[in-house]
Scaffold this motif. Structure first.
Motif, PDB file in Angstrom:
ATOM      1  N   ARG A  14       0.920  -1.137   0.041  1.00  0.00           N
ATOM      2  CA  ARG A  14       0.083   0.057   0.010  1.00  0.00           C
ATOM      3  C   ARG A  14       0.881   1.392   0.066  1.00  0.00           C
ATOM      4  N   CYS A  15       0.225   2.416  -0.587  1.00  0.00           N
ATOM      5  CA  CYS A  15       1.170   3.521  -0.721  1.00  0.00           C
ATOM      6  C   CYS A  15       0.584   4.789  -0.556  1.00  0.00           C
ATOM      7  N   LEU A  16       1.235   5.812   0.197  1.00  0.00           N
ATOM      8  CA  LEU A  16       0.621   7.039   0.861  1.00  0.00           C
ATOM      9  C   LEU A  16       1.351   8.109   0.004  1.00  0.00           C
ATOM     10  N   ILE A  17       0.584   9.117  -0.327  1.00  0.00           N
ATOM     11  CA  ILE A  17       1.431  10.439  -0.596  1.00  0.00           C
ATOM     12  C   ILE A  17       0.946  11.436   0.191  1.00  0.00           C
ATOM     13  N   GLU A  18       1.419  12.598  -0.130  1.00  0.00           N
ATOM     14  CA  GLU A  18       1.023  14.028   0.618  1.00  0.00           C
ATOM     15  C   GLU A  18       1.650  14.068   1.893  1.00  0.00           C
ATOM     16  N   SER A  19       2.779  14.893   2.205  1.00  0.00           N
ATOM     17  CA  SER A  19       3.617  14.674   3.383  1.00  0.00           C
ATOM     18  C   SER A  19       3.007  14.611   4.643  1.00  0.00           C
ATOM     19  N   ASN A  20       1.950  15.683   4.827  1.00  0.00           N
ATOM     20  CA  ASN A  20       1.483  15.773   6.084  1.00  0.00           C
ATOM     21  C   ASN A  20       0.502  14.440   6.568  1.00  0.00           C
ATOM     22  N   ALA A  21      -0.044  13.866   5.427  1.00  0.00           N
ATOM     23  CA  ALA A  21      -0.842  12.719   5.605  1.00  0.00           C
ATOM     24  C   ALA A  21       0.086  11.463   6.002  1.00  0.00           C
ATOM     25  N   ILE A  22       1.458  11.307   5.459  1.00  0.00           N
ATOM     26  CA  ILE A  22       2.253  10.496   5.638  1.00  0.00           C
ATOM     27  C   ILE A  22       2.928  10.400   7.047  1.00  0.00           C
ATOM     28  N   ILE A  23       3.065  11.641   7.511  1.00  0.00           N
ATOM     29  CA  ILE A  23       3.941  12.067   8.827  1.00  0.00           C
ATOM     30  C   ILE A  23       2.667  11.694   9.966  1.00  0.00           C
ATOM     31  N   ASN A  24       1.205  12.170   9.728  1.00  0.00           N
ATOM     32  CA  ASN A  24       0.317  11.751  10.647  1.00  0.00           C
ATOM     33  C   ASN A  24       0.145  10.150  10.750  1.00  0.00           C
ATOM     34  N   TYR A  25       0.447   9.406   9.793  1.00  0.00           N
ATOM     35  CA  TYR A  25       0.325   8.009   9.697  1.00  0.00           C
ATOM     36  C   TYR A  25       1.225   7.614  10.533  1.00  0.00           C
ATOM     37  N   LEU A  26       2.478   7.952  10.231  1.00  0.00           N
ATOM     38  CA  LEU A  26       3.799   7.552  11.030  1.00  0.00           C
ATOM     39  C   LEU A  26       3.686   7.824  12.404  1.00  0.00           C
ATOM     40  N   ALA A  27       3.147   9.105  12.780  1.00  0.00           N
ATOM     41  CA  ALA A  27       3.204   9.541  14.233  1.00  0.00           C
ATOM     42  C   ALA A  27       2.041   8.840  15.048  1.00  0.00           C
ATOM     43  N   LEU A  32      -6.177  17.516  17.971  1.00  0.00           N
ATOM     44  CA  LEU A  32      -5.865  16.763  16.606  1.00  0.00           C
ATOM     45  C   LEU A  32      -6.263  17.776  15.780  1.00  0.00           C
ATOM     46  N   ALA A  33      -7.355  18.371  15.670  1.00  0.00           N
ATOM     47  CA  ALA A  33      -7.767  19.397  14.900  1.00  0.00           C
ATOM     48  C   ALA A  33      -6.776  20.461  14.587  1.00  0.00           C
ATOM     49  N   GLN A  34      -6.306  20.842  16.041  1.00  0.00           N
ATOM     50  CA  GLN A  34      -5.289  22.139  16.063  1.00  0.00           C
ATOM     51  C   GLN A  34      -4.236  21.759  15.249  1.00  0.00           C
ATOM     52  N   VAL A  35      -3.626  20.498  15.173  1.00  0.00           N
ATOM     53  CA  VAL A  35      -2.483  19.884  14.361  1.00  0.00           C
ATOM     54  C   VAL A  35      -2.824  20.143  12.911  1.00  0.00           C
ATOM     55  N   GLN A  36      -4.029  19.542  12.540  1.00  0.00           N
ATOM     56  CA  GLN A  36      -4.533  19.605  11.169  1.00  0.00           C
ATOM     57  C   GLN A  36      -4.773  21.179  10.644  1.00  0.00           C
ATOM     58  N   GLN A  37      -5.306  21.841  11.579  1.00  0.00           N
ATOM     59  CA  GLN A  37      -5.509  23.278  11.372  1.00  0.00           C
ATOM     60  C   GLN A  37      -4.044  23.983  10.867  1.00  0.00           C
ATOM     61  N   TRP A  38      -3.060  23.586  11.582  1.00  0.00           N
ATOM     62  CA  TRP A  38      -1.764  24.286  11.056  1.00  0.00           C
ATOM     63  C   TRP A  38      -0.980  23.599   9.802  1.00  0.00           C
ATOM     64  N   GLU A  69       0.137  25.188   6.515  1.00  0.00           N
ATOM     65  CA  GLU A  69       1.210  25.162   5.859  1.00  0.00           C
ATOM     66  C   GLU A  69       1.165  24.800   4.317  1.00  0.00           C
ATOM     67  N   GLN A  70       0.349  24.067   4.164  1.00  0.00           N
ATOM     68  CA  GLN A  70      -0.101  23.998   2.407  1.00  0.00           C
ATOM     69  C   GLN A  70      -0.645  24.897   2.059  1.00  0.00           C
ATOM     70  N   TYR A  71      -1.338  25.759   2.370  1.00  0.00           N
ATOM     71  CA  TYR A  71      -2.116  26.898   1.792  1.00  0.00           C
ATOM     72  C   TYR A  71      -1.536  28.425   2.108  1.00  0.00           C
ATOM     73  N   ILE A 111       0.803  24.044  19.024  1.00  0.00           N
ATOM     74  CA  ILE A 111      -0.141  23.798  19.586  1.00  0.00           C
ATOM     75  C   ILE A 111      -0.045  23.746  21.175  1.00  0.00           C
ATOM     76  N   GLY A 112       0.978  24.487  21.613  1.00  0.00           N
ATOM     77  CA  GLY A 112       1.155  24.211  23.267  1.00  0.00           C
ATOM     78  C   GLY A 112       2.585  24.003  23.665  1.00  0.00           C
ATOM     79  N   ASP A 113       2.826  23.199  24.637  1.00  0.00           N
ATOM     80  CA  ASP A 113       4.176  23.011  25.175  1.00  0.00           C
ATOM     81  C   ASP A 113       4.741  21.627  24.768  1.00  0.00           C
ATOM     82  N   HIS A 114       4.128  21.136  23.737  1.00  0.00           N
ATOM     83  CA  HIS A 114       4.655  19.621  23.275  1.00  0.00           C
ATOM     84  C   HIS A 114       4.832  19.707  21.744  1.00  0.00           C
ATOM     85  N   LEU A 115       5.975  19.082  21.142  1.00  0.00           N
ATOM     86  CA  LEU A 115       6.246  18.867  19.785  1.00  0.00           C
ATOM     87  C   LEU A 115       5.326  17.963  19.275  1.00  0.00           C
TER      88      LEU A 115
END
Length: 201
Positions: free
Chosen positions: A61-74, A87-93, A97-99, A150-154
């Motif tokens: 299986r393959c996945l593209i789009e960098s932000n989708a990939i890193i969220n999957y990995l994380a 989680l929505a705040q992460v996606q908001q940023w 970043e993309q737009y 989104i606060g005090d954590h990476l």
């Protein structure tokens, strides 16, 4: 798993940095987009759009789009919150970043670093500066009040924005007037497992 990409691409670096921070083993498969290696039939069979980075799992299986990939990995790690609002705040940023960030800073960097700032792209290059500085100003305002986006954590939000921000100078952007961003860049670089763009595969 395999990761296909260009090690000097910010989008590909996001994936490499996430793997480094989480100690995820993977095979790196270099792709030279200037030579059209992302347009070959074999690559297009994996990525219909020809985009990099591309993550290929062990089962094919393959996945593209960098932000989708890193969220999957994380997923399941401290880099990706489970709380729905956080989680929505992460996606908001990441949408920001993309737009609002990448179309200016990343494109200006591509024109200067990859293409050598040719005369026929100079007008386009200069047109990216205003939008890039507006995006940096939004980040600066946020980072004046929080350690990370989104606060005090990476989180993966930071990885998404770090990738092109830390090399913004390669697109003509001067970060000296953004102290909060510079302090944030330093904090990201101090993370256990951090790997610089210069030292990736």
């Amino acid at each position: 798993m395999k990761v296909y990409g260009d090690s000097q691409s910010g989008n590909c670096y996001k994936v490499q940095l996430t793997c480094a921070l989480l100690d995820i083993k993977h095979q790196w498969q270099p792709i030279n987009i200037l030579k059209g290696e992302n347009s070959t039939p074999s690559f297009l069979n994996k990525s219909k759009s020809g985009k990099i980075p591309l993550l290929e799992l062990d089962d094919g299986r393959c996945l593209i789009e960098s932000n989708a990939i890193i969220n999957y990995l994380a997923h399941g790690s401290s880099l990706l919150p489970t709380d729905p609002f956080l989680l929505a705040q992460v996606q908001q940023w990441q949408f920001f970043e993309q737009y609002s960030h990448e179309p200016y800073i990343a494109v200006a960097r591509f024109i200067e670093k990859y293409l050598g700032l040719p005369d026929n792209r100079r007008k386009e290059y200069l047109s990216k500066q205003d939008g890039g500085y507006k995006a940096l100003t939004v980040m600066e305002r946020q980072l004046e009040s929080t350690q990370y986006l989104i606060g005090d954590h990476l989180s993966t939000a930071d990885i998404s924005l770090f990738a092109y921000t830390h090399v913004a100078n390669e697109g003509g952007f001067d970060l000296t007037s953004f102290p909060a961003i510079n302090a944030w860049l330093a904090r990201v670089k101090q993370q256990d497992g951090f790997i610089s763009m210069e030292n990736v595969n």
